[in-house]
Design a protein around this motif. Structure first.
Motif, PDB file in Angstrom:
ATOM      1  N   LYS A   1      -1.411  14.726   4.635  1.00 46.37           N
ATOM      2  CA  LYS A   1      -1.223  13.298   4.889  1.00 46.37           C
ATOM      3  C   LYS A   1      -0.593  12.738   3.624  1.00 46.37           C
ATOM      4  CE  LYS A   1      -2.775   9.577   7.366  1.00 46.37           C
ATOM      5  NZ  LYS A   1      -2.974   9.323   8.764  1.00 46.37           N
ATOM      6  N   ASP A   2       0.410  11.884   3.760  1.00 41.50           N
ATOM      7  CA  ASP A   2       1.107  11.369   2.587  1.00 41.50           C
ATOM      8  C   ASP A   2       1.675  10.002   2.934  1.00 41.50           C
ATOM      9  OD1 ASP A   2       2.217  11.487   0.032  1.00 41.50           O
ATOM     10  OD2 ASP A   2       2.919  13.545   0.306  1.00 41.50           O
ATOM     11  N   GLY A   3       1.523   9.038   2.025  1.00 39.14           N
ATOM     12  CA  GLY A   3       2.064   7.702   2.285  1.00 39.14           C
ATOM     13  C   GLY A   3       3.534   7.791   2.647  1.00 39.14           C
TER      14      GLY A   3
ATOM     15  N   GLN B   1       3.725   1.574   4.603  1.00 40.88           N
ATOM     16  CA  GLN B   1       4.844   2.526   4.554  1.00 40.88           C
ATOM     17  C   GLN B   1       5.442   2.854   5.932  1.00 40.88           C
ATOM     18  OE1 GLN B   1       6.153   3.719   1.712  1.00 40.88           O
ATOM     19  NE2 GLN B   1       4.634   4.583   0.335  1.00 40.88           N
ATOM     20  N   THR B   2       4.592   2.981   6.967  1.00 37.55           N
ATOM     21  CA  THR B   2       5.104   3.479   8.253  1.00 37.55           C
ATOM     22  C   THR B   2       4.530   2.686   9.438  1.00 37.55           C
ATOM     23  OG1 THR B   2       3.265   5.008   8.611  1.00 37.55           O
ATOM     24  CG2 THR B   2       5.132   5.865   7.354  1.00 37.55           C
ATOM     25  N   THR B   3       5.126   2.902  10.601  1.00 41.69           N
ATOM     26  CA  THR B   3       4.627   2.254  11.824  1.00 41.69           C
ATOM     27  C   THR B   3       3.200   2.721  12.161  1.00 41.69           C
ATOM     28  OG1 THR B   3       6.904   2.416  12.540  1.00 41.69           O
ATOM     29  CG2 THR B   3       5.347   1.612  14.157  1.00 41.69           C
ATOM     30  N   PRO B   4       2.882   4.039  12.078  1.00 41.73           N
ATOM     31  CA  PRO B   4       1.491   4.428  12.339  1.00 41.73           C
ATOM     32  C   PRO B   4       0.486   3.740  11.393  1.00 41.73           C
ATOM     33  CG  PRO B   4       2.889   6.370  12.364  1.00 41.73           C
ATOM     34  CD  PRO B   4       3.751   5.228  11.925  1.00 41.73           C
ATOM     35  N   ASP B   5       0.876   3.516  10.138  1.00 45.80           N
ATOM     36  CA  ASP B   5      -0.024   2.797   9.219  1.00 45.80           C
ATOM     37  C   ASP B   5      -0.261   1.374   9.722  1.00 45.80           C
ATOM     38  OD1 ASP B   5      -0.155   4.963   7.442  1.00 45.80           O
ATOM     39  OD2 ASP B   5       1.682   4.325   6.431  1.00 45.80           O
ATOM     40  N   LEU B   6       0.809   0.744  10.178  1.00 45.85           N
ATOM     41  CA  LEU B   6       0.675  -0.624  10.701  1.00 45.85           C
ATOM     42  C   LEU B   6      -0.228  -0.628  11.934  1.00 45.85           C
ATOM     43  CD1 LEU B   6       1.520  -3.628  10.735  1.00 45.85           C
ATOM     44  CD2 LEU B   6       3.468  -2.983  12.152  1.00 45.85           C
ATOM     45  N   ASP B   7       0.003   0.314  12.846  1.00 41.84           N
ATOM     46  CA  ASP B   7      -0.828   0.387  14.063  1.00 41.84           C
ATOM     47  C   ASP B   7      -2.299   0.570  13.693  1.00 41.84           C
ATOM     48  OD1 ASP B   7       1.434   0.154  15.545  1.00 41.84           O
ATOM     49  OD2 ASP B   7       1.623   2.290  16.008  1.00 41.84           O
ATOM     50  N   ASN B   8      -2.568   1.487  12.743  1.00 44.04           N
ATOM     51  CA  ASN B   8      -3.950   1.728  12.316  1.00 44.04           C
ATOM     52  C   ASN B   8      -4.577   0.460  11.741  1.00 44.04           C
ATOM     53  OD1 ASN B   8      -3.875   4.381  13.075  1.00 44.04           O
ATOM     54  ND2 ASN B   8      -3.463   5.180  11.033  1.00 44.04           N
TER      55      ASN B   8
ATOM     56  N   VAL C   1      12.103  21.354   5.179  1.00 43.64           N
ATOM     57  CA  VAL C   1      10.971  21.655   6.060  1.00 43.64           C
ATOM     58  C   VAL C   1       9.907  20.610   5.702  1.00 43.64           C
ATOM     59  CG1 VAL C   1       9.229  23.360   6.710  1.00 43.64           C
ATOM     60  CG2 VAL C   1      11.531  24.119   6.072  1.00 43.64           C
ATOM     61  N   LEU C   2       9.543  19.779   6.659  1.00 41.98           N
ATOM     62  CA  LEU C   2       8.766  18.579   6.334  1.00 41.98           C
ATOM     63  C   LEU C   2       7.534  18.438   7.220  1.00 41.98           C
ATOM     64  CD1 LEU C   2       8.615  15.815   4.820  1.00 41.98           C
ATOM     65  CD2 LEU C   2      10.135  14.889   6.575  1.00 41.98           C
ATOM     66  N   SER C   3       6.406  18.161   6.587  1.00 39.99           N
ATOM     67  CA  SER C   3       5.172  17.929   7.335  1.00 39.99           C
ATOM     68  C   SER C   3       5.307  16.683   8.202  1.00 39.99           C
ATOM     69  CB  SER C   3       4.011  17.720   6.363  1.00 39.99           C
ATOM     70  OG  SER C   3       2.921  17.134   7.032  1.00 39.99           O
ATOM     71  N   GLU C   4       4.857  16.786   9.441  1.00 41.33           N
ATOM     72  CA  GLU C   4       4.913  15.601  10.308  1.00 41.33           C
ATOM     73  C   GLU C   4       3.919  14.537   9.859  1.00 41.33           C
ATOM     74  OE1 GLU C   4       2.767  16.374  14.294  1.00 41.33           O
ATOM     75  OE2 GLU C   4       3.592  18.320  13.751  1.00 41.33           O
ATOM     76  N   PHE C   5       3.027  14.889   8.915  1.00 37.33           N
ATOM     77  CA  PHE C   5       2.038  13.922   8.437  1.00 37.33           C
ATOM     78  C   PHE C   5       2.447  13.247   7.123  1.00 37.33           C
ATOM     79  CE2 PHE C   5      -0.565  17.283  10.681  1.00 37.33           C
ATOM     80  CZ  PHE C   5      -0.552  16.603  11.901  1.00 37.33           C
ATOM     81  N   ALA C   6       3.670  13.493   6.673  1.00 36.01           N
ATOM     82  CA  ALA C   6       4.197  12.759   5.513  1.00 36.01           C
ATOM     83  C   ALA C   6       4.888  11.517   6.073  1.00 36.01           C
ATOM     84  CB  ALA C   6       5.194  13.618   4.739  1.00 36.01           C
ATOM     85  N   GLY C   7       4.705  10.367   5.411  1.00 39.71           N
ATOM     86  CA  GLY C   7       5.348   9.138   5.884  1.00 39.71           C
ATOM     87  C   GLY C   7       6.845   9.316   6.052  1.00 39.71           C
ATOM     88  N   ALA C   8       7.452  10.153   5.202  1.00 35.62           N
ATOM     89  CA  ALA C   8       8.909  10.365   5.249  1.00 35.62           C
ATOM     90  C   ALA C   8       9.372  10.909   6.597  1.00 35.62           C
ATOM     91  CB  ALA C   8       9.321  11.319   4.129  1.00 35.62           C
TER      92      ALA C   8
ATOM     93  N   LEU D   1       0.859  -1.191   0.000  1.00 37.57           N
ATOM     94  CA  LEU D   1       0.000   0.000   0.000  1.00 37.57           C
ATOM     95  C   LEU D   1       0.898   1.246   0.000  1.00 37.57           C
ATOM     96  CD1 LEU D   1      -2.983   0.987   0.221  1.00 37.57           C
ATOM     97  CD2 LEU D   1      -2.599   1.192   2.674  1.00 37.57           C
ATOM     98  N   HIS D   2       0.806   2.034  -1.066  1.00 39.19           N
ATOM     99  CA  HIS D   2       1.673   3.221  -1.175  1.00 39.19           C
ATOM    100  C   HIS D   2       1.125   4.410  -0.398  1.00 39.19           C
ATOM    101  CE1 HIS D   2       4.478   1.817  -4.390  1.00 39.19           C
ATOM    102  NE2 HIS D   2       3.535   0.896  -4.466  1.00 39.19           N
ATOM    103  N   ILE D   3      -0.152   4.389  -0.062  1.00 39.42           N
ATOM    104  CA  ILE D   3      -0.762   5.526   0.641  1.00 39.42           C
ATOM    105  C   ILE D   3      -0.946   5.158   2.121  1.00 39.42           C
ATOM    106  CG2 ILE D   3      -1.881   6.275  -1.511  1.00 39.42           C
ATOM    107  CD1 ILE D   3      -4.561   5.301  -0.357  1.00 39.42           C
ATOM    108  N   PRO D   4      -1.344   6.100   2.975  1.00 39.58           N
ATOM    109  CA  PRO D   4      -1.476   5.760   4.402  1.00 39.58           C
ATOM    110  C   PRO D   4      -2.650   4.803   4.636  1.00 39.58           C
ATOM    111  CG  PRO D   4      -1.522   8.162   4.015  1.00 39.58           C
ATOM    112  CD  PRO D   4      -1.644   7.516   2.689  1.00 39.58           C
ATOM    113  N   PHE D   5      -2.613   4.127   5.794  1.00 38.77           N
ATOM    114  CA  PHE D   5      -3.801   3.373   6.221  1.00 38.77           C
ATOM    115  C   PHE D   5      -4.442   4.169   7.360  1.00 38.77           C
ATOM    116  CE2 PHE D   5      -6.686   0.286   7.731  1.00 38.77           C
ATOM    117  CZ  PHE D   5      -6.993  -0.460   6.600  1.00 38.77           C
TER     118      PHE D   5
END
Ligand code: ADQ
Length: 484
Positions: A377-379, A197-204, A399-406, A165-169
């Motif tokens: 929000k970004d995968g 993509q990320t640990t928060p996606d897995l948790d969700n 300068v990076l959004s905290e809601f981007a998976g990166a 999944l390339h986008i967030p869950f």
């Protein structure tokens, strides 16, 4: 093991050219990474070719030309006009995309869209069955095809089935809004391997399963989670996608790119370039960013003439009304800010709305003093990684959004922002501009080491290892690269 790679779109662009149809490869990290893998393994890529109104024979011959030139096969899953509108524009772009990006108010839960989504999964399944062989790994990509694994399993296919999944869950409270929430989760659990993509996606994802499918059994290992439903087990893991670091870094160092950087520098002499690069999408937070830029120029007048905002937007989903509205809102906002702040010899925002050539993009990445990413929000957000890879002089600030998976991988060395907080973003712009080279260099060095170590080949080998395939080469790792 041969890989059958399945995605909604094939990695090609088919377009009319001086009265004749032409075909070329699409660009992007995924294509670059999969190229050698597919070439070496006699693999095949299945997907919708993206062309409407092309005769089947002509399409076949274009794809055959492309396959010959690439050294691996691609095969088309053609969609009918109604399937395109109801499945792609409807189910994908008006339901799953906004919902999985936490924007449920933009969703249109039209039951017919779901009906067509089922039809299209069947169509893709028939393509996999006709092109696949018994030992192939079937690797399905992204939210459009979440249901394909189930259809294949129901048809009795015995192959290993993987999904990324390339986008967030989304979190359970958002995912619950989906009228077909249990069907989607059950369908996903028919895949043998699921990559997020990320640990928060897995948790969700795990929380959604726990709440909506309480019969699922869970077993945790150190790196992954095994979920079992009615005798079938799926391994779920976090695999943050990377870029082809070397290609970007080497590309940015080319003399032709250096010359473009020189020209840019001359054009913007004495000013810092603040770059943003986005696909036209409401998830990228462009309007929020523009609001913060206006506030920064208002509140910190010494920024005026000191900075130039270079905003690059690539056209996308132009048939969806929300995207047309967004485009005109962005244009109005840019015109408003430029009208308010422009002075002789200085325009605050340069707005580029088109696909840009690779060399041009690399030059902007290399020349920019600051890159700003404001995804709501970004995968992952590959732009953040591409910018770092191209910063060969190491002077840039991210300068990076905290809601981007990166942010999970890069956040420690970036200026993190909440894109909804206009005050904070305006302040971050000021802070980034004021950062001295002595402060910039160590942070950018760490960012680059991270992007280099966790590159797209590392991602690929991690995903394949979870599928039980070892590529025989040790993957690069953060520890080996000295990042952590
Ligand atoms: P996207 O939403 O498309 O991808 P992103 O990861 O930022 O978002 O990738 C955009 C790509 O487009 C970059 O490779 C960039 O270089 C390219 N690009 C942007 N503007 C361009 C322009 N004007 N001309 C040419 N190229 C341009 C989805 C998910 C992301 C996830 C990726 C990969 O939404 O969250 O990171 O997949 O998994």
């Amino acid at each position: 093991m041969r890989i059958v790679f399945v995605s909604n779109r094939l990695p090609v662009v088919i377009e009319p050219n001086e009265g004749r149809w032409s075909i070329r490869g699409a660009s992007g990290g995924l294509v670059t990474a999969l190229d050698p893998l597919l070439r070496g393994s006699d693999g095949i890529w299945l997907g919708w070719p993206g062309a409407v109104g092309l005769e089947p024979e002509k399409l076949e011959s274009l794809l055959a030309d492309f396959s010959r030139s690439q050294g691996y096969r691609i095969a088309a899953v053609p969609l009918k006009e109604k399937e395109y509108t109801q499945f792609y524009e409807g189910f994908c772009n008006q339901i799953i995309w906004p919902l999985f990006h936490d924007l449920q108010s933009l969703c249109n839960f039209e039951p017919e869209f779901w009906h067509y989504a089922q039809q299209v999964q069947q169509k893709f399944a028939r393509a996999v069955e006709s092109h696949g062989k018994p030992d192939d790994l079937i690797w399905v990509h992204d939210y459009q095809l979440m249901g394909l694994g189930q259809v294949l399993a129901d048809h009795g296919l015995q192959n290993k089935l993987a999904f990324f999944l390339h986008i967030p869950f989304p979190a359970p409270d958002i995912f619950r809004k989906l009228p077909w929430r249990r069907q989607v989760l059950k369908a996903l659990l028919r895949y043998d391997v699921i990559g997020l993509q990320t640990t928060p996606d897995l948790d969700n994802f795990l929380q959604c399963v726990q709440r909506l499918l309480p019969d699922v059994e869970r077993q945790d290992t150190s790196r992954q989670v095994r979920l079992t439903l009615k005798g079938h087990s799926s391994v779920i893991g976090v695999f943050p996608i990377g870029i082809d670091y070397k290609e970007f870094a080497d590309g940015a160092a080319q003399p032709t790119v250096a010359q473009k950087v020189e020209e840019l520098r001359k054009n913007f002499a004495g000013r810092q370039i603040i770059l943003s690069v986005d696909r036209l999408d409401y998830t990228k937070g462009v309007l929020y960013r523009l609001r913060a830029i206006a506030l920064a120029l208002e509140r910190y007048p010494d920024l005026r003439r000191q900075v130039t905002f270079f905003q690059v937007i690539v056209p996308s989903r132009e048939n969806v009304p929300q995207y047309q509205t967004l485009k005109s809102e962005i244009e109005q906002s840019v015109a408003h800010i430029n009208g308010k702040f422009t002075e002789p010899g200085w325009i605050p925002i340069h707005h580029v709305f088109r696909n840009v050539e690779r060399e041009e993009l690399l030059a902007w990445y290399r020349a920019a003093d600051v890159a700003i990413i404001t995804s709501l929000k970004d995968g992952m957000n590959l732009v953040a990684k591409e910018y770092c890879a191209c910063q060969i002089n190491g002077n840039g600030v991210l300068v990076l959004s905290e809601f981007a998976g990166a942010a999970e991988q890069l956040g420690r060395w970036a200026v993190l922002i909440n894109p909804y907080d206009t005050d904070e973003v305006a302040q971050a712009i000021k802070q980034a501009v004021m950062t001295t080279p002595a402060q910039r260099r160590p942070a950018m060095e760490k960012l680059r080491m991270n992007v280099r170590a966790e590159n797209v080949y590392w991602w690929l080998s991690e995903c394949l290892a979870a599928c039980g395939i070892s590529q025989g080469q040790p993957a690069s790792s953060l520890a080996a690269a000295g990042v952590v």
